[in-house]
Enzyme design. Sequence first.
Site, mmCIF file in Angstrom:
data_model
loop_
_atom_site.group_PDB
_atom_site.id
_atom_site.type_symbol
_atom_site.label_atom_id
_atom_site.label_comp_id
_atom_site.label_asym_id
_atom_site.label_seq_id
_atom_site.Cartn_x
_atom_site.Cartn_y
_atom_site.Cartn_z
ATOM 1 N N MET A 222 0.467 46.499 -6.277
ATOM 2 C CA MET A 222 0.545 46.361 -4.819
ATOM 3 C C MET A 222 1.905 46.836 -4.309
ATOM 4 S SD MET A 222 -1.750 43.148 -3.575
ATOM 5 C CE MET A 222 -0.572 41.856 -3.915
ATOM 6 N N GLY A 223 2.629 47.583 -5.164
ATOM 7 C CA GLY A 223 3.904 48.136 -4.727
ATOM 8 C C GLY A 223 5.049 47.153 -4.816
ATOM 9 N N HIS B 233 6.784 45.998 -13.422
ATOM 10 C CA HIS B 233 5.813 47.073 -13.207
ATOM 11 C C HIS B 233 6.151 48.294 -14.061
ATOM 12 C CE1 HIS B 233 5.540 44.965 -9.170
ATOM 13 N NE2 HIS B 233 4.268 45.033 -9.528
ATOM 14 N N GLY C 19 -0.342 42.953 -16.386
ATOM 15 C CA GLY C 19 0.686 42.064 -16.897
ATOM 16 C C GLY C 19 0.158 40.676 -17.227
ATOM 17 N N ASP D 198 0.234 37.334 -14.742
ATOM 18 C CA ASP D 198 -0.992 36.927 -14.048
ATOM 19 C C ASP D 198 -2.066 36.669 -15.102
ATOM 20 O OD1 ASP D 198 -0.250 37.328 -11.102
ATOM 21 O OD2 ASP D 198 0.293 39.264 -11.970
ATOM 22 N N GLN E 204 -5.762 36.213 -14.075
ATOM 23 C CA GLN E 204 -6.266 37.482 -13.566
ATOM 24 C C GLN E 204 -6.603 38.434 -14.711
ATOM 25 O OE1 GLN E 204 -4.427 39.766 -10.114
ATOM 26 N NE2 GLN E 204 -3.597 40.909 -11.826
ATOM 27 N N ILE F 102 7.956 40.263 -18.017
ATOM 28 C CA ILE F 102 9.359 40.669 -18.021
ATOM 29 C C ILE F 102 10.140 39.668 -17.170
ATOM 30 C CG2 ILE F 102 10.999 42.509 -17.505
ATOM 31 C CD1 ILE F 102 8.996 43.160 -19.734
ATOM 32 N N SER G 76 8.890 39.141 -10.080
ATOM 33 C CA SER G 76 7.774 39.141 -9.141
ATOM 34 C C SER G 76 8.238 39.744 -7.826
ATOM 35 C CB SER G 76 7.281 37.704 -8.901
ATOM 36 O OG SER G 76 6.400 37.653 -7.797
#
Length: 283
Positions: A26-27, A33, A144, A147, A150, A173, A182
């Site tokens: 989601m950027g 990331h 990752g 989550d 998820q 991380i 996050s």
Amino acid sequence: MKIISDIQELRDHLRGQNRASFVPTMGNLHEGHLSLMRLARQHGDPVVASIFVNRLQFGPNEDFDSYPRTMQADIDQLEKEGVYILFAPTERDLYPQPQEYRVDPPQQLGDILEGEFRPGFFKGVCTVVLKLFSCVQPKVAVFGKKDYQQLMIIRQMAKQFAIPIDIVPGETIRAEDGLALSSRNTYLSTAERAEAPQLQKLLNEVRKQVLDLKERNAEALSAIEKKAVAQLTSRGWQPDYIAIRQQSDLAPSSDANLQAGEPLVILTAAKLGKTRLIDNLEI
């Protein structure tokens, strides 16, 4: 790096690429990331990333409008990582019609923990991930482990729909002080940021308490959970849950399974000020 927003253009660029690795985001990218991009490269080529803030997974009182959007900085970081394509659709690109078809995960996995406190969250996640899978059609997709729930739901979705994509987990991380990275960490005030590492510290304490038990049973685990919630609350946090669950299905473990050595995971979500943080630790 090619930046593409149109689905057909994306498919045209990827035609014949049957080893693509995909990292949906989601950027507002951070080192967590970027570690997933590097992991993706180990499992396939080319690497495709997406940036899309998915309205479907935000509740009516959540932070969709204020969610941090840093597109140019994200592009710069992805270029340095050698990402081949950034798929950055608008809502009109990804949802040209109202998304009336949804993917609803089973209640025993989708309505517990995060699903209990964020109703409809996983329905929104599964729907957008399935659609992104359809757009990119990768060989591998990387998610990752921060989550944790998820990741498990997406893995089960891919299995049950016979989607020919390998779901690869990436380790959480952390900052030097232990806080899981996050995008929402940017919401923390200076004082809250100093307090935030206590969440991971507490998880380590809970893990030690579980490992030190002479006899693992459901009653003992429940007592550890309650004590941990009280500790966080006393420090000014607002815990949603601290739960010790089976790694296999996130269900509470039976005494028999515990005594047989069932692998466990501690999962937590708690608000610090207005910022909701999640974390987990495997046992």
